[in-house]
Design a protein around this motif. Structure first.
Motif, short mmCIF file in Angstrom:
data_model
loop_
_atom_site.label_atom_id
_atom_site.label_comp_id
_atom_site.label_asym_id
_atom_site.label_seq_id
_atom_site.Cartn_x
_atom_site.Cartn_y
_atom_site.Cartn_z
N ALA A 181 0.33 -1.72 0.01
CA ALA A 181 -0.12 -0.31 0.26
C ALA A 181 0.55 1.22 0.22
O ALA A 181 1.93 1.31 0.31
N MET A 182 1.04 2.20 -0.79
CA MET A 182 1.08 3.41 -0.14
C MET A 182 -0.15 4.39 -0.41
O MET A 182 -1.15 4.82 -0.88
N ILE A 183 1.02 5.37 0.82
CA ILE A 183 -0.27 5.92 1.80
C ILE A 183 0.47 7.33 1.06
O ILE A 183 1.44 8.00 1.37
N PHE A 184 -0.74 8.18 0.11
CA PHE A 184 -0.55 9.44 0.05
C PHE A 184 -1.41 11.00 0.14
O PHE A 184 -3.23 10.81 0.68
N LEU A 185 -0.26 11.45 0.59
CA LEU A 185 -1.66 13.11 1.51
C LEU A 185 -1.02 14.73 0.55
O LEU A 185 -2.19 14.99 0.19
N GLY A 186 -0.07 13.88 -0.27
CA GLY A 186 0.82 15.43 -0.61
C GLY A 186 2.26 15.79 -0.72
O GLY A 186 2.29 15.52 0.65
N GLY A 187 2.76 16.28 -1.38
CA GLY A 187 3.34 17.18 -1.14
C GLY A 187 4.81 16.51 -1.11
O GLY A 187 4.88 15.00 -2.44
N ASN A 188 5.91 16.87 -1.80
CA ASN A 188 6.87 16.51 -2.12
C ASN A 188 7.66 15.02 -1.67
O ASN A 188 7.81 14.98 -2.50
N ASP A 189 7.40 14.37 -0.55
CA ASP A 189 8.06 13.52 0.14
C ASP A 189 7.37 12.19 -0.72
O ASP A 189 7.51 11.26 -0.85
N ASP A 190 4.96 12.96 0.15
CA ASP A 190 4.45 11.58 -1.43
C ASP A 190 4.87 11.47 -2.80
O ASP A 190 4.47 10.32 -3.30
N ARG A 191 4.91 12.52 -3.13
CA ARG A 191 5.41 12.21 -4.44
C ARG A 191 6.55 11.57 -5.30
O ARG A 191 6.66 10.75 -5.95
N GLU A 192 7.48 11.70 -3.96
CA GLU A 192 8.62 10.36 -4.34
C GLU A 192 8.35 9.45 -4.09
O GLU A 192 9.00 8.77 -4.81
N ALA A 193 8.02 8.91 -3.14
CA ALA A 193 6.64 7.99 -2.63
C ALA A 193 6.39 7.23 -3.49
O ALA A 193 6.35 6.15 -3.69
N LEU A 194 5.71 8.10 -3.86
CA LEU A 194 4.54 7.22 -5.36
C LEU A 194 5.56 6.90 -5.96
O LEU A 194 5.09 5.57 -6.65
N THR A 195 6.27 7.28 -6.60
CA THR A 195 7.17 7.65 -7.54
C THR A 195 8.22 6.09 -7.82
O THR A 195 8.02 4.85 -8.59
N PHE A 196 8.32 5.78 -6.53
CA PHE A 196 8.93 4.93 -5.82
C PHE A 196 8.11 3.50 -5.89
O PHE A 196 8.28 2.45 -6.49
N ALA A 197 7.26 3.54 -5.40
CA ALA A 197 5.75 1.91 -5.40
C ALA A 197 5.24 2.03 -6.90
O ALA A 197 5.02 1.45 -7.32
N LYS A 198 5.53 2.70 -7.94
CA LYS A 198 5.03 2.56 -9.04
C LYS A 198 5.53 1.95 -10.01
O LYS A 198 5.31 0.74 -10.61
N ARG A 199 6.63 1.57 -9.37
CA ARG A 199 7.76 0.71 -10.34
C ARG A 199 7.41 -1.08 -9.50
O ARG A 199 7.32 -1.80 -10.28
N MET A 200 6.17 -0.81 -8.74
CA MET A 200 6.10 -2.20 -7.62
C MET A 200 4.94 -2.79 -9.53
O MET A 200 4.15 -3.79 -9.17
N ALA A 201 4.22 -2.23 -10.28
CA ALA A 201 2.87 -2.10 -10.89
C ALA A 201 4.17 -2.84 -12.39
O ALA A 201 2.82 -2.84 -12.91
N ASN A 202 4.22 -3.91 -12.04
CA ASN A 202 4.67 -4.45 -13.29
C ASN A 202 4.84 -5.95 -12.72
O ASN A 202 5.29 -6.77 -14.03
#
Length: 327
Positions: A181-202
């Motif tokens: 799971a990736m919890i997203f509220l917004g801001g620089n750190d969350d955008r960085e974390a989401l970018t990292f999490a997207k790698r797992m969608a493969n």
């Protein structure tokens, strides 16, 4: 965030104890390296230098013989990572180093190696160790101090990995499903974390869920931040992230206590939860929670997920984007 979609990901993973190897290799595995998006891993084994001897920095790629002291630790790390490399042949490159230096300078060695190897992410182990039955086994405040020092000086983004005793014991295989799971509220750190999490969608064996907490009344975040958030969320909402299906959930919250209640309900549903550090940022979603924070280095949501009164098996990765230093 600023890497090309198909660029190799360069990661520096730090290890203090041999029992952290399995959690690190599991995290590397769920990054889903492919020939189009390979992963280059630099593993740094950290050993405290006792006495007045000069600091030592060892590359195990260059070295023919291991040192007598601590050699078994380094050998175990090398063997485990070589096994991981063989199972990911052609898509993962592994380089192991050992640094032997005083604790007060250890964060400098981490940052220097990260800068020298042009890494985009430094992964640090959390200072607390849990047993597989969920009990706290030990705390090492020297590691906590070290982590905080790295967060201040890091030349790239940093992830603090909280292993609740299960991360390295589950597998991503054809017979099992690994839930993230990736919890997203917004801001620089969350955008960085989401970018990292997207790698797992493969990977068909990984279920990726993105939980977006939206404030009922949000007048705090800047308009620019909202534009950036919406841009990075666009492909997630359209499920156009990777080869596999991504679940997008949206939670409307009015304040911090409501956010905390929902976050706590997630801990038994996932093997790994990824969050942004989001430190010292005021928002309606987290209002009233900062004063109860036990681990400021994890941010408010990371602190909630790691609370000592929370009976959880979910491991946590807290991501902080490289801080911009004002001139």
């Amino acid at each position: 965030m600023h890497y090309r979609h198909n660029a190799e990901l360069r990661v520096l993973a730090c290890i203090h104890r041999p029992d952290a190897i399995s959690a690190i290799t599991k995290l590397l595995e769920v990054m889903c390296p492919t020939s189009e998006r390979p992963v280059v891993v630099f593993v740094l084994h950290l050993i405290e230098l006792i006495g007045r001897a000069s600091p030592i920095f060892i590359s195990h790629q260059m070295q023919k013989k291991t040192m007598s002291n601590n050699s078994s630790y380094s050998k175990n790390i090398i063997l485990a990572l070589n096994h991981f490399k063989r199972h990911n042949s052609g898509v993962v490159s592994v380089n192991v180093f050992t640094t032997i230096c005083p604790l007060m300078f250890m964060h400098e060695d981490i940052c220097i190696l990260g800068l020298d190897k042009l890494t985009s992410l430094i992964v640090l182990p959390f200072y607390r160790k849990w047993s597989i039955d969920g009990l706290v086994e030990s705390d090492d405040n020297t590691i906590r101090t070290l982590n905080c020092s790295v967060l201040e000086l890091a030349p790239c983004s940093v992830g603090i990995l909280v292993d609740r005793g299960h991360l390295g014991r589950s597998t991503v295989s054809s017979k099992s499903s690994y839930s993230v799971a990736m919890i997203f509220l917004g801001g620089n750190d969350d955008r960085e974390a989401l970018t990292f999490a997207k790698r797992m969608a493969n990977n068909r064996n990984i279920t990726l869920t993105m939980v977006h907490f939206v404030a009922v009344s949000d007048d705090v975040d800047s308009h620019w931040d909202k534009l950036l958030d919406n841009e990075i969320l666009k492909d997630v909402k359209l499920n156009n992230v990777g080869d596999e299906y991504v679940i997008y959930l949206e939670e409307m919250v009015k304040d911090g206590p409501q956010t905390a209640l929902i976050v706590r309900s997630l801990v038994d549903e996932y093997d790994l939860i990824i969050v942004g550090r989001w430190h010292n940022v005021e928002s309606p979603q987290t209002s009233g929670l900062a004063e109860w924070s036990e681990f400021p280095e994890l941010g408010i949501i990371g602190d909630l997920l790691t609370s000592s009164d929370l009976d959880s098996k979910s491991s946590v990765l807290v991501v902080m984007q490289q801080q911009q230093i004002d001139s």
